[in-house]
Design a protein around this motif. Structure first.
Motif, mmCIF file in Angstrom:
data_model
loop_
_atom_site.group_PDB
_atom_site.id
_atom_site.type_symbol
_atom_site.label_atom_id
_atom_site.label_comp_id
_atom_site.label_asym_id
_atom_site.label_seq_id
_atom_site.Cartn_x
_atom_site.Cartn_y
_atom_site.Cartn_z
ATOM 1 N N TRP A 101 0.860 -1.182 0.000
ATOM 2 C CA TRP A 101 0.000 0.000 0.000
ATOM 3 C C TRP A 101 0.899 1.235 0.000
ATOM 4 C CZ3 TRP A 101 -0.724 -4.121 3.332
ATOM 5 C CH2 TRP A 101 -1.896 -4.857 3.144
ATOM 6 N N ALA A 102 0.743 2.082 -1.007
ATOM 7 C CA ALA A 102 1.525 3.318 -1.101
ATOM 8 C C ALA A 102 1.084 4.283 -0.002
ATOM 9 C CB ALA A 102 1.347 3.959 -2.469
ATOM 10 N N TYR A 103 2.050 4.924 0.639
ATOM 11 C CA TYR A 103 1.725 5.889 1.698
ATOM 12 C C TYR A 103 0.902 7.048 1.155
ATOM 13 C CZ TYR A 103 5.755 3.539 3.835
ATOM 14 O OH TYR A 103 6.638 2.614 4.306
ATOM 15 N N SER A 104 1.055 7.376 -0.113
ATOM 16 C CA SER A 104 0.309 8.499 -0.694
ATOM 17 C C SER A 104 -1.199 8.263 -0.644
ATOM 18 C CB SER A 104 0.746 8.735 -2.144
ATOM 19 O OG SER A 104 0.498 7.576 -2.926
ATOM 20 N N GLY A 105 -1.622 6.999 -0.496
ATOM 21 C CA GLY A 105 -3.045 6.686 -0.410
ATOM 22 C C GLY A 105 -3.558 6.544 1.012
ATOM 23 N N TRP A 106 -2.677 6.683 2.001
ATOM 24 C CA TRP A 106 -3.088 6.522 3.395
ATOM 25 C C TRP A 106 -3.847 7.754 3.871
ATOM 26 C CZ3 TRP A 106 0.164 3.461 7.335
ATOM 27 C CH2 TRP A 106 0.601 2.271 6.768
ATOM 28 N N VAL A 107 -4.893 7.511 4.653
ATOM 29 C CA VAL A 107 -5.697 8.583 5.217
ATOM 30 C C VAL A 107 -5.402 8.754 6.709
ATOM 31 C CG1 VAL A 107 -8.064 9.357 5.650
ATOM 32 C CG2 VAL A 107 -7.513 8.147 3.533
ATOM 33 N N ASN A 108 -5.203 7.646 7.412
ATOM 34 C CA ASN A 108 -5.010 7.687 8.864
ATOM 35 C C ASN A 108 -4.357 6.396 9.328
ATOM 36 O OD1 ASN A 108 -5.183 8.651 11.498
ATOM 37 N ND2 ASN A 108 -7.251 7.876 11.806
ATOM 38 N N TRP A 109 -3.737 6.434 10.511
ATOM 39 C CA TRP A 109 -3.271 5.228 11.189
ATOM 40 C C TRP A 109 -3.381 5.429 12.693
ATOM 41 C CZ3 TRP A 109 0.674 5.651 14.673
ATOM 42 C CH2 TRP A 109 1.566 6.713 14.531
ATOM 43 N N GLU A 110 -3.535 4.357 13.416
ATOM 44 C CA GLU A 110 -3.619 4.374 14.882
ATOM 45 C C GLU A 110 -3.008 3.094 15.438
ATOM 46 O OE1 GLU A 110 -4.814 6.798 16.863
ATOM 47 O OE2 GLU A 110 -5.645 8.011 15.245
ATOM 48 N N MET A 111 -2.473 3.176 16.665
ATOM 49 C CA MET A 111 -2.045 1.989 17.420
ATOM 50 C C MET A 111 -2.821 1.990 18.721
ATOM 51 S SD MET A 111 2.070 1.786 16.846
ATOM 52 C CE MET A 111 2.337 0.515 18.048
ATOM 53 N N TRP A 112 -3.411 0.836 19.071
ATOM 54 C CA TRP A 112 -4.166 0.778 20.310
ATOM 55 C C TRP A 112 -3.339 0.194 21.423
ATOM 56 C CZ3 TRP A 112 -7.219 0.322 15.874
ATOM 57 C CH2 TRP A 112 -8.090 1.400 15.727
ATOM 58 N N TRP A 113 -3.407 0.874 22.394
ATOM 59 C CA TRP A 113 -2.793 0.985 23.684
ATOM 60 C C TRP A 113 -1.300 1.152 23.538
ATOM 61 C CZ3 TRP A 113 -6.382 -3.217 23.275
ATOM 62 C CH2 TRP A 113 -7.678 -2.807 23.552
ATOM 63 N N PRO A 114 -0.857 2.406 23.453
ATOM 64 C CA PRO A 114 0.573 2.686 23.287
ATOM 65 C C PRO A 114 1.449 2.066 24.372
ATOM 66 C CG PRO A 114 -0.679 4.669 22.858
ATOM 67 C CD PRO A 114 -1.656 3.635 23.368
ATOM 68 N N ALA A 115 0.933 1.919 25.596
ATOM 69 C CA ALA A 115 1.741 1.314 26.659
ATOM 70 C C ALA A 115 2.015 -0.166 26.389
ATOM 71 C CB ALA A 115 1.044 1.476 28.008
ATOM 72 N N PHE A 116 1.047 -0.871 25.830
ATOM 73 C CA PHE A 116 1.216 -2.266 25.416
ATOM 74 C C PHE A 116 0.427 -2.435 24.120
ATOM 75 C CE2 PHE A 116 0.126 -6.818 25.316
ATOM 76 C CZ PHE A 116 1.407 -7.354 25.413
ATOM 77 N N PRO A 117 1.061 -2.072 22.989
ATOM 78 C CA PRO A 117 0.333 -2.087 21.715
ATOM 79 C C PRO A 117 -0.160 -3.486 21.352
ATOM 80 C CG PRO A 117 2.522 -1.121 21.467
ATOM 81 C CD PRO A 117 2.433 -1.664 22.835
ATOM 82 N N VAL A 118 -1.430 -3.565 21.028
ATOM 83 C CA VAL A 118 -2.066 -4.838 20.710
ATOM 84 C C VAL A 118 -2.548 -4.853 19.262
ATOM 85 C CG1 VAL A 118 -4.026 -6.317 21.284
ATOM 86 C CG2 VAL A 118 -2.781 -5.158 23.095
ATOM 87 N N LEU A 119 -3.069 -3.724 18.797
ATOM 88 C CA LEU A 119 -3.701 -3.674 17.488
ATOM 89 C C LEU A 119 -3.280 -2.399 16.759
ATOM 90 C CD1 LEU A 119 -5.893 -5.256 15.839
ATOM 91 C CD2 LEU A 119 -7.559 -3.701 16.821
ATOM 92 N N CYS A 120 -3.077 -2.521 15.457
ATOM 93 C CA CYS A 120 -2.761 -1.368 14.629
ATOM 94 C C CYS A 120 -3.802 -1.277 13.514
ATOM 95 C CB CYS A 120 -1.364 -1.497 14.040
ATOM 96 S SG CYS A 120 -0.813 0.007 13.210
ATOM 97 N N TYR A 121 -4.083 -0.057 13.126
ATOM 98 C CA TYR A 121 -5.098 0.217 12.105
ATOM 99 C C TYR A 121 -4.542 1.246 11.144
ATOM 100 C CZ TYR A 121 -8.825 3.385 10.466
ATOM 101 O OH TYR A 121 -9.619 4.209 9.722
ATOM 102 N N PHE A 122 -4.799 1.059 9.865
ATOM 103 C CA PHE A 122 -4.596 2.144 8.920
ATOM 104 C C PHE A 122 -5.704 2.104 7.882
ATOM 105 C CE2 PHE A 122 -2.219 -1.154 6.645
ATOM 106 C CZ PHE A 122 -2.473 -0.902 5.311
ATOM 107 N N ARG A 123 -6.013 3.271 7.357
ATOM 108 C CA ARG A 123 -7.039 3.392 6.330
ATOM 109 C C ARG A 123 -6.382 4.001 5.101
ATOM 110 N NH1 ARG A 123 -12.261 2.823 5.879
ATOM 111 N NH2 ARG A 123 -13.322 3.883 4.208
ATOM 112 N N GLU A 124 -6.684 3.405 3.958
ATOM 113 C CA GLU A 124 -6.166 3.928 2.695
ATOM 114 C C GLU A 124 -7.321 4.118 1.726
ATOM 115 O OE1 GLU A 124 -6.254 1.812 -0.107
ATOM 116 O OE2 GLU A 124 -6.888 0.078 1.021
ATOM 117 N N LYS A 125 -7.082 4.910 0.691
ATOM 118 C CA LYS A 125 -8.165 5.299 -0.208
ATOM 119 C C LYS A 125 -8.024 4.751 -1.621
ATOM 120 C CE LYS A 125 -5.742 9.513 -1.283
ATOM 121 N NZ LYS A 125 -5.613 10.910 -1.157
#
Length: 169
Positions: A104-128
């Motif tokens: 996935w090209a970064y130019s198509g990314w809209v957002n990203w998140e990591m859940w629980w920064p203290a103990f990261p469990v899940l990562c999310y990104f949205r692309e268009k």
């Protein structure tokens, strides 16, 4: 390190070891995230504790926890994320090396998140860019070194996030 989709390069990890490159330090080259067994370890430990708990309920809970922990441990060995200068790639073990399956090209990314920064469990990104421009969200468990992942997301995607600490080197 990782060749274009469909080809099978030599083992990227061996290249890193031979050149002394630190996979956690993004630069103009590719960064292959190292595996982490933190989440599979927590799930497998929880399964073991549940199995020893009194009554039959513990054994019932132990089976799915153990199954998920085993699956994620296998995936941590078998799958790698590779951050290039322009895209995130998913690579799978293939023979003695790695084969790129998707990117996935970064130019198509809209957002990203990591859940629980203290103990990261899940990562999310949205692309268009996928699905004829409709885009898609992508979720994945953090079976990689979380500091390397956060550093690569912060430095490579071009999407600024103020609510995450700078990861240690």
């Amino acid at each position: 390190m990782v060749a274009p989709t469909g080809s099978t390069p030599a083992a990227a990890a061996a290249d890193d070891d031979a050149t002394g490159a630190d996979a956690g330090q993004p630069d103009d080259g590719e960064v292959m995230l190292s595996p982490s067994l933190a989440i599979p370890g927590v799930l497998l430990s929880s399964a073991a504790l549940s199995a020893t708990a009194g009554g039959g309920g513990g054994a019932v809970a132990a089976f799915p926890l153990g199954l998920l922990g085993t699956f994620l441990a296998f995936q941590a060995y078998y799958v790698r994320f590779v951050f290039t200068a322009t895209e995130l790639r998913v690579a799978k073990r293939s023979g003695g090396g790695w084969k790129t399956e998707r990117g996935w090209a970064y130019s198509g990314w809209v957002n990203w998140e990591m859940w629980w920064p203290a103990f990261p469990v899940l990562c999310y990104f949205r692309e268009k860019d996928s699905y004829e421009g409709a885009g898609s969200p992508h979720f994945f468990p953090i079976i990689f070194n979380a500091n390397q992942l956060l550093r690569a997301l912060q430095t490579r995607t071009g999407i600024a996030k103020d609510n995450y600490p700078t990861p240690p080197p």
